[in-house]
Design a protein around this motif. Structure first.
Motif, PDB file in Angstrom:
ATOM      1  N   PHE A 212      -9.246   4.132 -12.623  1.00 37.78           N
ATOM      2  CA  PHE A 212      -8.325   4.856 -11.627  1.00 37.78           C
ATOM      3  C   PHE A 212      -7.650   3.518 -10.929  1.00 37.78           C
ATOM      4  CE2 PHE A 212      -7.141   7.069  -7.968  1.00 37.78           C
ATOM      5  CZ  PHE A 212      -6.847   8.383  -8.422  1.00 37.78           C
ATOM      6  N   ALA A 213      -6.234   3.917 -10.235  1.00 39.45           N
ATOM      7  CA  ALA A 213      -5.434   2.757  -9.794  1.00 39.45           C
ATOM      8  C   ALA A 213      -4.791   3.406  -8.914  1.00 39.45           C
ATOM      9  CB  ALA A 213      -4.996   1.856 -10.440  1.00 39.45           C
ATOM     10  N   SER A 214      -4.275   2.733  -7.748  1.00 34.01           N
ATOM     11  CA  SER A 214      -3.207   3.231  -6.890  1.00 34.01           C
ATOM     12  C   SER A 214      -2.032   2.318  -6.872  1.00 34.01           C
ATOM     13  CB  SER A 214      -3.952   3.152  -5.364  1.00 34.01           C
ATOM     14  OG  SER A 214      -4.877   4.140  -5.279  1.00 34.01           O
ATOM     15  N   LEU A 215      -0.829   2.903  -6.743  1.00 34.25           N
ATOM     16  CA  LEU A 215       0.425   2.243  -6.778  1.00 34.25           C
ATOM     17  C   LEU A 215       1.316   2.982  -5.618  1.00 34.25           C
ATOM     18  CD1 LEU A 215       1.333   1.372 -10.463  1.00 34.25           C
ATOM     19  CD2 LEU A 215       0.864  -0.307  -8.387  1.00 34.25           C
TER      20      LEU A 215
ATOM     21  N   SER B  77       0.807  -1.333  -0.147  1.00 29.36           N
ATOM     22  CA  SER B  77       0.105  -0.211  -0.110  1.00 29.36           C
ATOM     23  C   SER B  77       0.824   1.276  -0.021  1.00 29.36           C
ATOM     24  CB  SER B  77      -0.962  -0.019   1.214  1.00 29.36           C
ATOM     25  OG  SER B  77       0.056  -0.074   2.523  1.00 29.36           O
ATOM     26  N   SER B  78       0.402   2.362  -0.510  1.00 34.00           N
ATOM     27  CA  SER B  78       0.974   3.630  -0.422  1.00 34.00           C
ATOM     28  C   SER B  78       0.411   4.650  -0.143  1.00 34.00           C
ATOM     29  CB  SER B  78       2.052   3.531  -1.852  1.00 34.00           C
ATOM     30  OG  SER B  78       0.853   3.516  -2.534  1.00 34.00           O
TER      31      SER B  78
ATOM     32  N   ALA C  35      -4.803  -1.416  -4.750  1.00 35.17           N
ATOM     33  CA  ALA C  35      -3.267  -1.571  -4.855  1.00 35.17           C
ATOM     34  C   ALA C  35      -2.966  -2.978  -4.576  1.00 35.17           C
ATOM     35  CB  ALA C  35      -2.701  -0.920  -3.284  1.00 35.17           C
ATOM     36  N   PRO C  36      -1.877  -3.243  -5.362  1.00 37.73           N
ATOM     37  CA  PRO C  36      -1.330  -4.693  -5.120  1.00 37.73           C
ATOM     38  C   PRO C  36      -1.245  -5.316  -3.782  1.00 37.73           C
ATOM     39  CG  PRO C  36      -0.119  -3.511  -6.662  1.00 37.73           C
ATOM     40  CD  PRO C  36      -0.735  -2.298  -6.145  1.00 37.73           C
TER      41      PRO C  36
END
Length: 340
Positions: A307-310, A16-17, A94-95
């Motif tokens: 939309f994505a989070s990394l 997460s970030s 997130a991954p």
């Protein structure tokens, strides 16, 4: 809930970030400037940095880069993120990697969790750490944790995490989870389809895995040492990077290199003897990246906007997620509009 009760299965496996992107809209409130040691923390409402753009055939995937630590008192708000989320059809989480054993099965494991954080055979940090590393630990423990000697019997990886959180708190910093929580609320508000990109870690016998973890040694001295190094020499730089994030200064954060202990601590867990004996616990990072890339490509093929989070570290990695998308023929632009 039970994933958090099974740190041997989930500690440092979830990726997460906390990094956002340049927002051209005006900041709604004036920033408050708070002194913290030798550096200054910028708090109040801040936009953070801008969004990465991955595109092909008029289909776009916007990437929100996350970063930690951040100022404790900062309120994050990005009009750019809010606008793009409102126009998107899907949100990619997130991954992550997690092990799920089910609620009732988990209840039966609760007695096995007692003593999970302790060193095997009653060993102390003094027993398991190199003498020079333990000597560095003592003044930092006194500074951030005080007289709590119970931590001396914990495994280095757990003691390091406790110390690091205490150090961040004293420096006016936090893990930055509030940014992710706000994104989750916006996703819910706009009723976006949520695509879980994480992988499951299968377990044939969770009870045996816990017993194996309690007995096994972890090569976590390097994780512990790098955590000490960050608290010894990186606190001021952490504040500067947190300020750079708050002001949307991506270049500023990239200039401040540091020894990130996260990979060392993650490797200590994933390469432990208890994990090596579990087929489902092999090549976790590679499987996480493969799963996220598959979800990203599907979203790019199906939606006009996604939309994505990394984590920022994964975005900037020359062998990371965006580099892989570029190699597959997608156009990748950074927050300043520069094409990778």
């Amino acid at each position: 809930m039970l994933q958090c009760l099974l740190p041997a299965l989930c500690l440092s496996l979830a990726v997460s970030s906390a990094w956002a992107q340049t927002d051209t809209a005006a900041v709604a409130s004036e920033p408050e400037v708070v002194a913290a040691g030798e550096q200054i923390l910028v708090v109040g409402q801040r936009p953070g940095p801008g969004l990465w753009k991955v595109s092909k055939d008029n289909h776009v995937l916007w990437i929100f880069g996350t970063y930690s630590p951040l100022p404790q008192k900062m309120e994050w708000r990005s009009q750019q993120v809010e606008t793009i989320l409102a126009q998107s059809q899907e949100y990619l989480t997130a991954p992550s990697a997690k092990a799920s054993v089910g609620f009732f099965r988990g209840l039966t494991l609760l007695p096995s969790l007692i003593g999970l954080k302790k060193n095997p055979d009653g060993a102390t940090l003094h027993d398991v750490l190199p003498a020079d590393v333990y000597a560095r630990w003592q003044p930092l423990k006194e500074k951030y944790l005080g007289d709590d000697d119970s931590i001396e019997r914990e495994r280095p990886i757990f003691a390091a995490d406790t110390l690091f959180e205490a150090g961040l708190k004293q420096a006016g910093l936090s893990k930055g989870y509030e940014v992710n929580r706000k994104i989750d609320k916006m996703v819910e508000q706009h009723k976006l389809k949520v695509v879980q990109t994480g992988i499951e870690l299968p377990m044939d016998d969770p009870s045996k895995l816990l017993k194996d973890f309690k007995k096994s040694q972890l090569a976590d001295a390097q994780c512990f040492s790098k955590t000490l190094a960050r608290l010894e020499s990186d606190i001021d730089a952490m504040r500067l990077r947190a300020n750079a994030w708050a002001k949307g200064d991506l270049q500023g954060i990239q200039k401040l290199d540091y020894a990130d202990q996260e990979n060392e601590c993650s490797n200590a867990m994933s390469n432990g003897e208890f994990a090596r004996n579990q087929p489902g616990f092999q090549n976790i990072k590679e499987r996480m990246q493969t799963a996220w890339l598959a979800a990203a490509e599907k979203a790019l093929a199906s939606n006009a906007s996604s939309f994505a989070s990394l984590r920022l570290a994964d975005i900037l990695d020359p062998h990371g997620y965006l580099a892989s998308l570029k190699a597959k023929g997608y156009r990748v632009e950074d927050p300043d509009g520069e094409v990778y």
